[in-house]
Design an enzyme around this catalytic site. Structure first.
Site, PDB file in Angstrom:
ATOM      1  N   HIS A  25      45.537  39.524  43.610  1.00  0.00           N
ATOM      2  CA  HIS A  25      46.645  39.978  44.448  1.00  0.00           C
ATOM      3  C   HIS A  25      46.212  40.825  45.648  1.00  0.00           C
ATOM      4  O   HIS A  25      46.959  40.973  46.609  1.00  0.00           O
ATOM      5  CB  HIS A  25      47.618  40.817  43.613  1.00  0.00           C
ATOM      6  CG  HIS A  25      48.396  40.033  42.610  1.00  0.00           C
ATOM      7  ND1 HIS A  25      47.801  39.267  41.639  1.00  0.00           N
ATOM      8  CD2 HIS A  25      49.729  39.905  42.421  1.00  0.00           C
ATOM      9  CE1 HIS A  25      48.732  38.701  40.891  1.00  0.00           C
ATOM     10  NE2 HIS A  25      49.915  39.066  41.346  1.00  0.00           N
ATOM     11  N   GLY A  56      45.677  41.470  32.982  1.00  0.00           N
ATOM     12  CA  GLY A  56      44.900  42.661  33.344  1.00  0.00           C
ATOM     13  C   GLY A  56      44.926  43.797  32.355  1.00  0.00           C
ATOM     14  O   GLY A  56      44.077  44.680  32.389  1.00  0.00           O
ATOM     15  N   ASP A  69      45.074  30.462  36.962  1.00  0.00           N
ATOM     16  CA  ASP A  69      45.206  31.919  37.088  1.00  0.00           C
ATOM     17  C   ASP A  69      46.216  32.376  36.051  1.00  0.00           C
ATOM     18  O   ASP A  69      46.952  31.563  35.472  1.00  0.00           O
ATOM     19  CB  ASP A  69      45.685  32.278  38.511  1.00  0.00           C
ATOM     20  CG  ASP A  69      45.879  33.782  38.672  1.00  0.00           C
ATOM     21  OD1 ASP A  69      44.956  34.543  38.318  1.00  0.00           O
ATOM     22  OD2 ASP A  69      46.959  34.207  39.114  1.00  0.00           O
ATOM     23  N   SER A  70      46.287  33.691  35.842  1.00  0.00           N
ATOM     24  CA  SER A  70      47.288  34.229  34.918  1.00  0.00           C
ATOM     25  C   SER A  70      48.702  34.017  35.463  1.00  0.00           C
ATOM     26  O   SER A  70      49.674  34.105  34.723  1.00  0.00           O
ATOM     27  CB  SER A  70      47.029  35.719  34.705  1.00  0.00           C
ATOM     28  OG  SER A  70      47.025  36.387  35.950  1.00  0.00           O
ATOM     29  N   GLU A 113      53.783  41.720  44.074  1.00  0.00           N
ATOM     30  CA  GLU A 113      54.783  40.727  43.647  1.00  0.00           C
ATOM     31  C   GLU A 113      56.178  41.098  44.135  1.00  0.00           C
ATOM     32  O   GLU A 113      57.020  40.233  44.341  1.00  0.00           O
ATOM     33  CB  GLU A 113      54.726  40.552  42.124  1.00  0.00           C
ATOM     34  CG  GLU A 113      53.385  39.946  41.739  1.00  0.00           C
ATOM     35  CD  GLU A 113      53.357  39.203  40.425  1.00  0.00           C
ATOM     36  OE1 GLU A 113      54.385  39.153  39.730  1.00  0.00           O
ATOM     37  OE2 GLU A 113      52.272  38.673  40.096  1.00  0.00           O
ATOM     38  N   CYS A 148      40.667  41.440  42.502  1.00  0.00           N
ATOM     39  CA  CYS A 148      41.892  40.992  41.839  1.00  0.00           C
ATOM     40  C   CYS A 148      42.594  40.010  42.769  1.00  0.00           C
ATOM     41  O   CYS A 148      42.578  40.206  43.992  1.00  0.00           O
ATOM     42  CB  CYS A 148      42.800  42.191  41.552  1.00  0.00           C
ATOM     43  SG  CYS A 148      44.415  41.736  40.906  1.00  0.00           S
ATOM     44  N   THR A 172      40.331  38.786  36.010  1.00  0.00           N
ATOM     45  CA  THR A 172      40.279  39.246  34.618  1.00  0.00           C
ATOM     46  C   THR A 172      39.736  38.121  33.743  1.00  0.00           C
ATOM     47  O   THR A 172      38.881  38.329  32.887  1.00  0.00           O
ATOM     48  CB  THR A 172      41.695  39.665  34.150  1.00  0.00           C
ATOM     49  OG1 THR A 172      42.221  40.605  35.087  1.00  0.00           O
ATOM     50  CG2 THR A 172      41.658  40.279  32.779  1.00  0.00           C
ATOM     51  N   CYS A 215      41.404  33.811  38.441  1.00  0.00           N
ATOM     52  CA  CYS A 215      41.793  35.144  37.961  1.00  0.00           C
ATOM     53  C   CYS A 215      40.542  35.989  37.706  1.00  0.00           C
ATOM     54  O   CYS A 215      39.638  35.565  36.980  1.00  0.00           O
ATOM     55  CB  CYS A 215      42.574  34.957  36.670  1.00  0.00           C
ATOM     56  SG  CYS A 215      43.040  36.475  35.860  1.00  0.00           S
TER      57      CYS A 215
HETATM   58  N1  DGL Z   1      45.131  37.514  38.195  1.00  0.00           N
HETATM   59  C1  DGL Z   1      44.824  38.844  37.728  1.00  0.00           C
HETATM   60  C2  DGL Z   1      43.421  39.235  38.227  1.00  0.00           C
HETATM   61  O1  DGL Z   1      42.925  38.738  39.224  1.00  0.00           O
HETATM   62  C3  DGL Z   1      45.874  39.850  38.182  1.00  0.00           C
HETATM   63  C4  DGL Z   1      47.198  39.701  37.465  1.00  0.00           C
HETATM   64  C5  DGL Z   1      47.087  39.902  35.967  1.00  0.00           C
HETATM   65  O2  DGL Z   1      46.874  41.067  35.528  1.00  0.00           O
HETATM   66  O3  DGL Z   1      47.201  38.927  35.252  1.00  0.00           O
HETATM   67  O4  DGL Z   1      42.771  40.040  37.597  1.00  0.00           O
END
Ligand code: DGL
Length: 277
Positions: free
Chosen positions: A198, A55, A22-23, A164, A196, A87, A85
């Protein structure tokens, strides 16, 4: 670079870990769901905390970072890659699938399938980062399943920092969520995809705003089901592993450990910092 499935037997593959990237730490919501339904699997998680957020980044940059993250996991001998992720999944899956000969699973297809199955009025809302929503990927995937479904997207860029910060159930979060979600409510959607990593943590607020007649589809749990199916179909699931999780990040591990424990709902003991790319 190619993955290592090749001619190796399923017996060897079975014991290998699943690789999730993930990011940052959001993908832990996906890890949590995978662990719930696949308690025998070992997992390696990589969070690109040095370069988060994805994102608001361009397609090319997201693909480049995603390949570097997946290369790292493949180098550790994983049997499958999960791009947790949204994105990253929006842009990089075709590239990753060409690059490796192990299964690559993203979060978009499973989320789209969940929404297409849930909608009765054929009106689905999708929320995600700016990059995910402007890619229109959820719309394309949902329409592939049923072209009659109307898909309305909305980006909610403030949700990631709110989560977060741990502001999950505050009045500020509720005001912001009402503002972002108002256009979707007006359009009369009956299902909404949390597109997303989160957003599953904001499910209580989002469900409250829409009320009980709108189904809230969590991409994380849909993805876990898809992972299980692909492992089973390939004969490489492991029911008897130690369920060990190893965590790697590209920046300071301590913050990941602390906030990550909240995402995971259980304590993360050790996190290693590594360079990728
Ligand atoms: N993990 C990213 C997503 O699911 C969210 C956080 C980011 O912008 O990196 O799109």
């Amino acid at each position: 670079m190619r993955g290592q499935t090749g001619s190796r037997s399923n017996g060897i593959m079975r014991k290998r870990p699943i690789g999730i990237f993930d990011s940052g730490l959001g993908g832990l919501t996906v890890l949590k769901e995978i662990r719930k339904i696949l308690p025998g699997e070992d997992i390696i998680y990589f969070g690109d905390t040095a370069r988060v957020p994805y994102g608001a980044k361009s397609r090319d940059t997201v693909i480049k970072f995603s390949v570097q993250n997946a290369d790292f996991l493949v180098g550790l001998g994983v049997k499958m890659i999960v791009a947790a992720c949204n994105t990253s999944s929006s842009f990089s899956l075709p590239t990753l699938r060409r690059r490796y000969n192990i299964p690559v699973v993203g979060v978009i297809g499973p989320g789209a399938k969940g929404a297409a199955g849930a909608t009765r009025k054929l009106k689905v809302g999708v929320i995600g980062t700016k990059a995910t929503i402007s890619s229109d990927i959820y719309k394309k995937e949902i329409k592939k399943i049923n072209p009659k479904i109307d898909v309305i997207g909305a980006s909610c860029p403030l949700f990631v920092p709110l989560v977060e910060e741990g502001w999950l159930n505050t009045d500020v979060t509720e005001v912001i969520a009402r503002r972002y979600l108002a256009p979707l409510k007006q359009k009369g959607i009956d299902s909404i995809v949390l597109g997303c990593t989160h957003y599953p943590l904001l499910k209580p607020v989002i469900s409250r705003i829409f009320g009980k007649n709108v189904s809230v589809i969590d991409s994380a749990s849909q993805t876990a089901k898809a992972v299980k199916k692909i492992l089973d179909n390939n004969g490489i699931s492991n029911n008897s592993g130690q369920a060990r999780c190893r965590f790697y990040v590209s920046d300071e591990p301590e913050l990941f450990r602390k906030i990550g424990s909240r995402f995971l709902g259980s304590r993360i003991n050790s996190v290693k910092r590594v360079e990728v790319g």
